[in-house]
Write a protein that holds these residues in place. Sequence first.
Motif, PDB file in Angstrom:
ATOM      1  N   LEU A 137       0.814  -1.220   0.000  1.00 32.22           N
ATOM      2  CA  LEU A 137       0.000   0.000   0.000  1.00 32.22           C
ATOM      3  C   LEU A 137       0.847   1.268   0.000  1.00 32.22           C
ATOM      4  O   LEU A 137       0.342   2.354  -0.248  1.00 32.22           O
ATOM      5  CB  LEU A 137      -0.949   0.002   1.211  1.00 32.22           C
ATOM      6  CG  LEU A 137      -1.988  -1.123   1.281  1.00 32.22           C
ATOM      7  CD1 LEU A 137      -2.855  -0.972   2.532  1.00 32.22           C
ATOM      8  CD2 LEU A 137      -2.870  -1.135   0.038  1.00 32.22           C
ATOM      9  N   THR A 138       2.136   1.123   0.297  1.00 28.56           N
ATOM     10  CA  THR A 138       3.001   2.315   0.325  1.00 28.56           C
ATOM     11  C   THR A 138       3.650   2.552  -1.041  1.00 28.56           C
ATOM     12  O   THR A 138       4.407   3.519  -1.197  1.00 28.56           O
ATOM     13  CB  THR A 138       4.131   2.183   1.379  1.00 28.56           C
ATOM     14  OG1 THR A 138       5.127   1.245   0.902  1.00 28.56           O
ATOM     15  CG2 THR A 138       3.594   1.711   2.708  1.00 28.56           C
ATOM     16  N   GLY A 139       3.374   1.687  -1.988  1.00 28.30           N
ATOM     17  CA  GLY A 139       3.958   1.847  -3.320  1.00 28.30           C
ATOM     18  C   GLY A 139       5.480   1.764  -3.318  1.00 28.30           C
ATOM     19  O   GLY A 139       6.137   2.429  -4.123  1.00 28.30           O
ATOM     20  N   GLY A 140       6.031   1.001  -2.409  1.00 29.89           N
ATOM     21  CA  GLY A 140       7.491   0.819  -2.376  1.00 29.89           C
ATOM     22  C   GLY A 140       8.215   1.829  -1.502  1.00 29.89           C
ATOM     23  O   GLY A 140       9.415   1.696  -1.256  1.00 29.89           O
ATOM     24  N   LEU A 141       7.508   2.845  -1.001  1.00 26.23           N
ATOM     25  CA  LEU A 141       8.161   3.868  -0.165  1.00 26.23           C
ATOM     26  C   LEU A 141       8.736   3.272   1.118  1.00 26.23           C
ATOM     27  O   LEU A 141       9.861   3.564   1.507  1.00 26.23           O
ATOM     28  CB  LEU A 141       7.158   4.961   0.204  1.00 26.23           C
ATOM     29  CG  LEU A 141       7.035   6.183  -0.711  1.00 26.23           C
ATOM     30  CD1 LEU A 141       5.910   7.072  -0.212  1.00 26.23           C
ATOM     31  CD2 LEU A 141       8.338   6.967  -0.773  1.00 26.23           C
ATOM     32  N   GLY A 142       7.930   2.439   1.758  1.00 29.58           N
ATOM     33  CA  GLY A 142       8.372   1.836   3.017  1.00 29.58           C
ATOM     34  C   GLY A 142       9.617   0.979   2.818  1.00 29.58           C
ATOM     35  O   GLY A 142      10.573   1.059   3.594  1.00 29.58           O
ATOM     36  N   ALA A 143       9.606   0.193   1.755  1.00 29.49           N
ATOM     37  CA  ALA A 143      10.752  -0.679   1.483  1.00 29.49           C
ATOM     38  C   ALA A 143      11.991   0.155   1.182  1.00 29.49           C
ATOM     39  O   ALA A 143      13.097  -0.148   1.662  1.00 29.49           O
ATOM     40  CB  ALA A 143      10.429  -1.601   0.304  1.00 29.49           C
ATOM     41  N   ALA A 144      11.816   1.239   0.431  1.00 34.61           N
ATOM     42  CA  ALA A 144      12.957   2.090   0.081  1.00 34.61           C
ATOM     43  C   ALA A 144      13.523   2.778   1.331  1.00 34.61           C
ATOM     44  O   ALA A 144      14.743   2.936   1.457  1.00 34.61           O
ATOM     45  CB  ALA A 144      12.542   3.122  -0.959  1.00 34.61           C
ATOM     46  N   ALA A 145      12.644   3.171   2.226  1.00 31.51           N
ATOM     47  CA  ALA A 145      13.103   3.812   3.470  1.00 31.51           C
ATOM     48  C   ALA A 145      13.907   2.819   4.303  1.00 31.51           C
ATOM     49  O   ALA A 145      14.942   3.151   4.889  1.00 31.51           O
ATOM     50  CB  ALA A 145      11.912   4.330   4.273  1.00 31.51           C
ATOM     51  N   PRO A 180      23.316   5.297  -3.254  1.00 28.63           N
ATOM     52  CA  PRO A 180      22.273   5.178  -4.284  1.00 28.63           C
ATOM     53  C   PRO A 180      20.881   5.034  -3.682  1.00 28.63           C
ATOM     54  O   PRO A 180      19.895   5.534  -4.237  1.00 28.63           O
ATOM     55  CB  PRO A 180      22.671   3.919  -5.065  1.00 28.63           C
ATOM     56  CG  PRO A 180      23.708   3.225  -4.246  1.00 28.63           C
ATOM     57  CD  PRO A 180      24.340   4.248  -3.368  1.00 28.63           C
ATOM     58  N   GLU A 181      20.819   4.393  -2.518  1.00 32.44           N
ATOM     59  CA  GLU A 181      19.521   4.231  -1.852  1.00 32.44           C
ATOM     60  C   GLU A 181      18.940   5.577  -1.443  1.00 32.44           C
ATOM     61  O   GLU A 181      17.727   5.756  -1.395  1.00 32.44           O
ATOM     62  CB  GLU A 181      19.659   3.340  -0.601  1.00 32.44           C
ATOM     63  CG  GLU A 181      19.910   1.880  -0.881  1.00 32.44           C
ATOM     64  CD  GLU A 181      21.382   1.553  -1.052  1.00 32.44           C
ATOM     65  OE1 GLU A 181      22.198   2.509  -1.093  1.00 32.44           O
ATOM     66  OE2 GLU A 181      21.723   0.368  -1.152  1.00 32.44           O
ATOM     67  N   TYR A 182      19.836   6.522  -1.121  1.00 36.65           N
ATOM     68  CA  TYR A 182      19.388   7.860  -0.747  1.00 36.65           C
ATOM     69  C   TYR A 182      18.745   8.547  -1.947  1.00 36.65           C
ATOM     70  O   TYR A 182      17.640   9.103  -1.846  1.00 36.65           O
ATOM     71  CB  TYR A 182      20.575   8.692  -0.224  1.00 36.65           C
ATOM     72  CG  TYR A 182      20.201  10.099   0.194  1.00 36.65           C
ATOM     73  CD1 TYR A 182      19.821  10.376   1.501  1.00 36.65           C
ATOM     74  CD2 TYR A 182      20.203  11.142  -0.719  1.00 36.65           C
ATOM     75  CE1 TYR A 182      19.454  11.655   1.889  1.00 36.65           C
ATOM     76  CE2 TYR A 182      19.840  12.429  -0.350  1.00 36.65           C
ATOM     77  CZ  TYR A 182      19.467  12.679   0.957  1.00 36.65           C
ATOM     78  OH  TYR A 182      19.104  13.957   1.329  1.00 36.65           O
ATOM     79  N   GLU A 183      19.457   8.501  -3.083  1.00 34.05           N
ATOM     80  CA  GLU A 183      18.948   9.144  -4.300  1.00 34.05           C
ATOM     81  C   GLU A 183      17.612   8.546  -4.719  1.00 34.05           C
ATOM     82  O   GLU A 183      16.686   9.252  -5.105  1.00 34.05           O
ATOM     83  CB  GLU A 183      19.970   9.004  -5.443  1.00 34.05           C
ATOM     84  CG  GLU A 183      21.087  10.023  -5.392  1.00 34.05           C
ATOM     85  CD  GLU A 183      20.590  11.471  -5.257  1.00 34.05           C
ATOM     86  OE1 GLU A 183      19.630  11.836  -5.970  1.00 34.05           O
ATOM     87  OE2 GLU A 183      21.131  12.216  -4.423  1.00 34.05           O
ATOM     88  N   LYS A 184      17.544   7.219  -4.618  1.00 35.51           N
ATOM     89  CA  LYS A 184      16.315   6.526  -5.017  1.00 35.51           C
ATOM     90  C   LYS A 184      15.133   6.980  -4.159  1.00 35.51           C
ATOM     91  O   LYS A 184      14.067   7.346  -4.667  1.00 35.51           O
ATOM     92  CB  LYS A 184      16.515   5.010  -4.880  1.00 35.51           C
ATOM     93  CG  LYS A 184      15.293   4.184  -5.235  1.00 35.51           C
ATOM     94  CD  LYS A 184      15.503   2.716  -4.886  1.00 35.51           C
ATOM     95  CE  LYS A 184      14.192   1.962  -4.964  1.00 35.51           C
ATOM     96  NZ  LYS A 184      14.295   0.596  -4.444  1.00 35.51           N
ATOM     97  N   LEU A 185      15.347   6.992  -2.844  1.00 39.98           N
ATOM     98  CA  LEU A 185      14.258   7.354  -1.943  1.00 39.98           C
ATOM     99  C   LEU A 185      13.894   8.832  -2.084  1.00 39.98           C
ATOM    100  O   LEU A 185      12.715   9.203  -2.080  1.00 39.98           O
ATOM    101  CB  LEU A 185      14.645   7.022  -0.489  1.00 39.98           C
ATOM    102  CG  LEU A 185      13.587   7.326   0.565  1.00 39.98           C
ATOM    103  CD1 LEU A 185      12.261   6.632   0.281  1.00 39.98           C
ATOM    104  CD2 LEU A 185      14.067   6.935   1.962  1.00 39.98           C
TER     105      LEU A 185
END
Lengths: 323, 32
Positions: free
Chosen positions: A163-171, A209-214
């Motif tokens: 339901l977070t559209g991947g936001l939670g996983a990216a965080a 890279p994880e920072y840029e992605k999020l």
Amino acid sequence: VTKPYPLFLPLLHNTGSQNSSSPSSVARQYLATLPIYTKRARLISKIPFFWPLVFEQAPPEIDQYIQPSDSALLAAAFSSLTVTRFEIPGQLPPLFAAAAPEPESNRVFGEPRSLCLRFEFKENEWFEDSVLEKRFWYRRARDGWCGRVSEPVKIKWKKGKDLTGGLGAAAWELWEAQKKTGLLDGVDSENGDGSAEGKGKGKEKQSLPEYEKLKKMVEESTEGSQSFFAWFGYRGRYVSKEESDVATNEVGQNWGRKGKLPMDEEFGSEEKLGDGDEVEVPEDATEIFPRGEELAVGIAEDIWPSAILLFSKLRCAFGPHIG
Amino acid sequence: MSSEPAEANFTTYEELALIEREFEVVETETSD
């Protein structure tokens, strides 16, 4: 708006005019109510859909964060909520210790503003987890900022159901990457660098890279339309336990020079920098749920203590067979 | 929402009301 149960509010939202609160009194009340909450939980477990129905009655300040898709999940699977102030120790020291100034008083009685919100779920079509537990540590930065910080909680979403559209996983991935590269020591760490110098790592944190992605995902998302479950990815400002201890010690020393107990004016005031003095920190660009602390406090203080009242309202409106 | 057996009965709700009273008593007894 439901009137929240008043038990902790006068203590934790004291604005300074009533200096009746102290870590010892909050801790005493907290421990005295624990057995009652246990009894309440036993009764609540007999009532089907108690917690989803209580959340349906949540005041607008909380309800605004629950999207229709969240409601469907909560109604189908949300089975239990427990809120604890986990930094209050299980046993209290003698009452004379109540006179100790901060930070000694908080060391002895614990920090009552730190919260743990534990959500339990029945087996469901959305995720694998049966428990999602979110902790908030009350911290003080050396520039005077105070607030609750947290760590992202990983939710094991089933395929196509996030339901977070991947936001939670990216965080969560950014958090893990920062920990692995030594850029964070965890807000619960005992081994952080303990000083504002740690902020020198800010630039390095942003090079991942994880920072840029999020950051990109956050920029593309619309604030206010996020799922309630994105809240589990909230971090807040990064303030290590060590920095907080140092800052709290400094405040204690300053107050000591003024000849006052710091808790007299500070405790319960939830004081922060003024509204116009918001400090921008690198974490802001990757915060997926900017009002995460507000929601946590809302659940802890407007829903958790008032659950029976909220449920009773519904029961009065629809009769005894609402389950 | 009616698929689960309801184990709550009138006594459950009465006990919940009593719990509210217990919270009030503790609040009075432990306030400064």
